[in-house]
Design an enzyme around this catalytic site. Structure first.
Site, PDB file in Angstrom:
ATOM      1  N   ASN A   1       0.852  -1.188   0.000  1.00  0.00           N
ATOM      2  CA  ASN A   1       0.000   0.000   0.000  1.00  0.00           C
ATOM      3  C   ASN A   1       0.897   1.250   0.000  1.00  0.00           C
ATOM      4  O   ASN A   1       1.651   1.470   0.951  1.00  0.00           O
ATOM      5  CB  ASN A   1      -0.901  -0.040   1.244  1.00  0.00           C
ATOM      6  CG  ASN A   1      -1.832   1.149   1.336  1.00  0.00           C
ATOM      7  OD1 ASN A   1      -1.440   2.271   1.015  1.00  0.00           O
ATOM      8  ND2 ASN A   1      -3.046   0.924   1.771  1.00  0.00           N
TER       9      ASN A   1
ATOM     10  N   HIS B   1       1.000   6.086   1.917  1.00  0.00           N
ATOM     11  CA  HIS B   1       1.776   6.998   2.764  1.00  0.00           C
ATOM     12  C   HIS B   1       3.028   7.543   2.084  1.00  0.00           C
ATOM     13  O   HIS B   1       3.663   8.459   2.603  1.00  0.00           O
ATOM     14  CB  HIS B   1       2.053   6.361   4.117  1.00  0.00           C
ATOM     15  CG  HIS B   1       0.759   6.162   4.863  1.00  0.00           C
ATOM     16  ND1 HIS B   1      -0.057   7.223   5.184  1.00  0.00           N
ATOM     17  CD2 HIS B   1       0.114   5.044   5.259  1.00  0.00           C
ATOM     18  CE1 HIS B   1      -1.148   6.763   5.780  1.00  0.00           C
ATOM     19  NE2 HIS B   1      -1.077   5.448   5.832  1.00  0.00           N
TER      20      HIS B   1
ATOM     21  N   HIS C   1      -5.636   3.575  -1.658  1.00  0.00           N
ATOM     22  CA  HIS C   1      -6.966   3.940  -1.155  1.00  0.00           C
ATOM     23  C   HIS C   1      -7.240   5.376  -1.589  1.00  0.00           C
ATOM     24  O   HIS C   1      -6.631   6.311  -1.070  1.00  0.00           O
ATOM     25  CB  HIS C   1      -6.982   3.819   0.372  1.00  0.00           C
ATOM     26  CG  HIS C   1      -8.323   4.091   1.000  1.00  0.00           C
ATOM     27  ND1 HIS C   1      -8.551   3.944   2.346  1.00  0.00           N
ATOM     28  CD2 HIS C   1      -9.507   4.484   0.471  1.00  0.00           C
ATOM     29  CE1 HIS C   1      -9.807   4.255   2.621  1.00  0.00           C
ATOM     30  NE2 HIS C   1     -10.411   4.596   1.500  1.00  0.00           N
TER      31      HIS C   1
ATOM     32  N   ARG D   1      -9.237   8.082  -1.083  1.00  0.00           N
ATOM     33  CA  ARG D   1     -10.239   8.513  -0.108  1.00  0.00           C
ATOM     34  C   ARG D   1     -11.070   9.649  -0.671  1.00  0.00           C
ATOM     35  O   ARG D   1     -10.617  10.403  -1.537  1.00  0.00           O
ATOM     36  CB  ARG D   1      -9.564   8.954   1.190  1.00  0.00           C
ATOM     37  CG  ARG D   1      -8.842   7.831   1.910  1.00  0.00           C
ATOM     38  CD  ARG D   1      -8.291   8.323   3.230  1.00  0.00           C
ATOM     39  NE  ARG D   1      -9.352   8.620   4.148  1.00  0.00           N
ATOM     40  CZ  ARG D   1      -9.724   7.812   5.147  1.00  0.00           C
ATOM     41  NH1 ARG D   1      -9.102   6.675   5.367  1.00  0.00           N
ATOM     42  NH2 ARG D   1     -10.718   8.152   5.930  1.00  0.00           N
TER      43      ARG D   1
ATOM     44  N   ARG E   1      -6.824  12.703   0.795  1.00  0.00           N
ATOM     45  CA  ARG E   1      -5.772  13.198   1.711  1.00  0.00           C
ATOM     46  C   ARG E   1      -4.405  12.631   1.373  1.00  0.00           C
ATOM     47  O   ARG E   1      -3.393  13.198   1.728  1.00  0.00           O
ATOM     48  CB  ARG E   1      -6.138  12.879   3.157  1.00  0.00           C
ATOM     49  CG  ARG E   1      -6.014  11.425   3.522  1.00  0.00           C
ATOM     50  CD  ARG E   1      -6.140  11.222   5.010  1.00  0.00           C
ATOM     51  NE  ARG E   1      -7.492  11.462   5.484  1.00  0.00           N
ATOM     52  CZ  ARG E   1      -8.000  10.839   6.559  1.00  0.00           C
ATOM     53  NH1 ARG E   1      -7.269  10.004   7.249  1.00  0.00           N
ATOM     54  NH2 ARG E   1      -9.233  11.060   6.940  1.00  0.00           N
TER      55      ARG E   1
ATOM     56  N   GLU F   1      -8.596   0.237  -2.901  1.00  0.00           N
ATOM     57  CA  GLU F   1      -9.415   0.339  -1.682  1.00  0.00           C
ATOM     58  C   GLU F   1     -10.360   1.497  -1.844  1.00  0.00           C
ATOM     59  O   GLU F   1      -9.942   2.584  -2.276  1.00  0.00           O
ATOM     60  CB  GLU F   1      -8.517   0.628  -0.481  1.00  0.00           C
ATOM     61  CG  GLU F   1      -8.195  -0.569   0.333  1.00  0.00           C
ATOM     62  CD  GLU F   1      -7.352  -0.174   1.527  1.00  0.00           C
ATOM     63  OE1 GLU F   1      -7.639   0.849   2.167  1.00  0.00           O
ATOM     64  OE2 GLU F   1      -6.387  -0.882   1.774  1.00  0.00           O
TER      65      GLU F   1
ATOM     66  N   THR G   1      -8.576   3.612   8.317  1.00  0.00           N
ATOM     67  CA  THR G   1      -9.798   2.816   8.383  1.00  0.00           C
ATOM     68  C   THR G   1      -9.914   2.211   9.781  1.00  0.00           C
ATOM     69  O   THR G   1      -8.995   1.553  10.256  1.00  0.00           O
ATOM     70  CB  THR G   1      -9.737   1.686   7.330  1.00  0.00           C
ATOM     71  OG1 THR G   1      -9.324   2.262   6.099  1.00  0.00           O
ATOM     72  CG2 THR G   1     -11.085   1.029   7.162  1.00  0.00           C
TER      73      THR G   1
ATOM     74  N   GLU H   1     -11.339  -9.280   3.095  1.00  0.00           N
ATOM     75  CA  GLU H   1     -10.051  -8.966   3.703  1.00  0.00           C
ATOM     76  C   GLU H   1     -10.280  -8.881   5.205  1.00  0.00           C
ATOM     77  O   GLU H   1     -11.079  -8.062   5.682  1.00  0.00           O
ATOM     78  CB  GLU H   1      -9.488  -7.640   3.177  1.00  0.00           C
ATOM     79  CG  GLU H   1      -8.119  -7.354   3.805  1.00  0.00           C
ATOM     80  CD  GLU H   1      -7.438  -6.105   3.258  1.00  0.00           C
ATOM     81  OE1 GLU H   1      -7.492  -5.877   2.033  1.00  0.00           O
ATOM     82  OE2 GLU H   1      -6.855  -5.366   4.068  1.00  0.00           O
TER      83      GLU H   1
ATOM     84  N   HIS I   1      -3.978  -4.622   7.718  1.00  0.00           N
ATOM     85  CA  HIS I   1      -4.083  -3.490   8.632  1.00  0.00           C
ATOM     86  C   HIS I   1      -3.149  -3.676   9.818  1.00  0.00           C
ATOM     87  O   HIS I   1      -3.275  -4.634  10.569  1.00  0.00           O
ATOM     88  CB  HIS I   1      -5.509  -3.235   9.139  1.00  0.00           C
ATOM     89  CG  HIS I   1      -5.751  -1.761   9.364  1.00  0.00           C
ATOM     90  ND1 HIS I   1      -5.242  -1.077  10.433  1.00  0.00           N
ATOM     91  CD2 HIS I   1      -6.403  -0.845   8.603  1.00  0.00           C
ATOM     92  CE1 HIS I   1      -5.581   0.192  10.336  1.00  0.00           C
ATOM     93  NE2 HIS I   1      -6.273   0.368   9.233  1.00  0.00           N
TER      94      HIS I   1
HETATM   95  N1  PXP Z   1      -6.254  -3.037   4.464  1.00  0.00           N
HETATM   96  C1  PXP Z   1      -7.170  -2.052   4.552  1.00  0.00           C
HETATM   97  C2  PXP Z   1      -8.581  -2.366   4.203  1.00  0.00           C
HETATM   98  C3  PXP Z   1      -6.795  -0.750   4.941  1.00  0.00           C
HETATM   99  O1  PXP Z   1      -7.726   0.224   5.029  1.00  0.00           O
HETATM  100  C4  PXP Z   1      -5.426  -0.490   5.209  1.00  0.00           C
HETATM  101  C5  PXP Z   1      -5.014   0.901   5.561  1.00  0.00           C
HETATM  102  O2  PXP Z   1      -5.137   1.713   4.438  1.00  0.00           O
HETATM  103  C6  PXP Z   1      -4.528  -1.545   5.088  1.00  0.00           C
HETATM  104  C7  PXP Z   1      -4.961  -2.818   4.731  1.00  0.00           C
HETATM  105  C8  PXP Z   1      -3.070  -1.347   5.331  1.00  0.00           C
HETATM  106  O3  PXP Z   1      -2.895  -1.036   6.681  1.00  0.00           O
HETATM  107  P1  PXP Z   1      -1.491  -0.481   7.162  1.00  0.00           P
HETATM  108  O4  PXP Z   1      -1.273   0.803   6.452  1.00  0.00           O
HETATM  109  O5  PXP Z   1      -1.685  -0.323   8.634  1.00  0.00           O
HETATM  110  O6  PXP Z   1      -0.469  -1.535   6.812  1.00  0.00           O
END
Ligand code: PXP
Length: 244
Positions: A9, A12, A45, A47, A51, A72, A103, A153, A192
């Protein structure tokens, strides 16, 4: 055991870029480097408040990065229409609140929004694999199957955030959720909060075919670099998967 894919992901990376309003660091480049370093897919994601990831980032990753994209998204008309146009490999439907830092929990499928069934049907009609982010509760998993999802998920946040000595009950819930997914004929992903110290337990679950990892992975890259961080995740996952 079957393969366990790592989807990185890159939200960030965009957070960091947006802090200065320029183009650096570039999430598209981070996606490319992630794939070149051993990840199997990319997650973003988009959003509602944009952001971190922006529309142009998703478009570019879809067009320029040769890897499955996991999009996402909240189940809203605007975002469903974007997914229909971009046709990523998969969508993961999540709840989204404007004020949250990330989330906060799985989607409550026992009380779904009126729009959710139509959103799932439209995404599937566009050829997109539909996943739903849920708590590790068999009732939620079964509801995902009834709603027509292909995949769930499992929310690993409560497990990953717990101190090591308190993780047992969370892990048991995740195992029950994964077993429910298999019984319902759904693919099972997890994500997550996952980090080096929590990914192996998840990788030992044979039902889980993909983990999505962002915040820790991007943070750790500050110290180790993105390729080395991905390589370490891959080796932890592969070792756990091999039963070591
Ligand atoms: N899965 C989902 C559905 C999420 O919303 C997120 C956060 O964007 C993640 C996985 C990844 O989580 P993390 O950034 O804490 O690794």
């Amino acid at each position: 055991m079957n393969a366990l894919d790592l989807s990185v992901n890159v939200d960030h990376v965009a957070t960091l870029r947006n802090a200065r309003g320029g183009g650096f660091p570039c999430p598209v480049e981070a996606a490319r480097v992630s794939i070149a370093s051993g990840a199997q897919g990319i997650t973003v994601h988009l959003r509602e408040d944009r952001r971190h990831i922006r529309d142009r980032d998703v478009e570019r990753i879809r067009a320029e990065v040769d890897a499955p994209l996991n999009f996402e998204m909240a189940a809203t008309e605007e975002i469903v229409a974007i997914a229909e146009r971009l046709r990523p490999r998969a969508c993961c439907i999540v709840p989204e609140k404007r004020a949250e830092l990330t989330t906060e929990g799985g989607l409550d499928l026992l009380h779904p929004s009126a729009f959710l069934p139509a959103a799932i049907a439209r995404l599937r009609a566009a050829g997109v694999r539909v996943s739903i982010f849920v708590e590790a509760d068999p009732r939620q998993v079964e509801a995902a199957a009834r709603l027509g999802a292909n995949c769930i998920e499992l929310h690993t946040g409560p497990y990953a955030d717990a101190p090591a000595e308190a993780r047992g009950p969370h892990l048991a819930r995740l195992r029950a959720g994964a077993a429910a997914a298999r019984a319902a004929g759904l693919l099972c992903h997890a994500g997550h909060g996952l980090a080096y110290d929590s990914v192996e337990d998840i990788a030992r679950m044979p039902e889980v075919s993909e983990v999505s990892i962002g915040h820790f992975l991007v943070s750790q890259s500050v110290f180790e670099g993105l390729p080395a961080t991905i390589a370490r995740f891959r080796s932890l996952i592969d070792r756990a998967r091999a039963g070591a």
